[in-house]
Design a protein around this motif. Sequence first.
Motif: not given
Length: 189
Positions: A15-23, A29-37, A142-148
């Motif tokens: 129910d928490d949009a921040v958690v959904r956005d974080s995951i 990651p946003p860089l994956l959306q842009h191959p040139d970057l 809270p969880f670490a990105p590596e755990e996810i």
Amino acid sequence: MSSKPVNNRILVIDDDAVVRDSIRHILNPPLLQHPDLADLSSLLFEQDDNTSLQQHEVYLIHEAENGLEGITKVHQSILNHTPYALVLLDMRMPGIDGLQTCEKIREIDPQAKICFLTAFSDHTPDVIIRRAGPDVGYLAKPFAPEEILQLVSKATHDWGQLDQLHRLIHLLQGSQSNGKYSSHDDQAI
């Protein structure tokens, strides 16, 4: 038997949009959306092909704000023959809680891997295991990105292995019923 692509479909029910956005940002990651970057990042930080951001698995992330919406999405995914490999599920949500949601998801799709992501639980581990099954995961917020990343990577791999096993069993059962395979064929005479 041909190799089937990895199931990279993930459902995040929280129910928490921040958690959904974080995951979503951890997994894609946003860089994956842009191959040139990503290419420029590799050059800038002198990364070789083994550490490039482009080597990162891309996941199809679907989201639900509550248990009922999540159950509906799981049901629809089964009808469309596009099941989720993993459901990341908050325990405390308005309406039906995570454990009730998990029970309903198990009725619809027993193959989906389920992991609770929660800071609080109203249930003891014994109750969770009895009602949700012994194979559910549990990760405290809270969880670490590596755990996810590790959790999702393992769950999608395990889902693929189980799917391959089911397909092999189905293939063998079909061969036996068609008379193409006999257990006697393997025995030396």
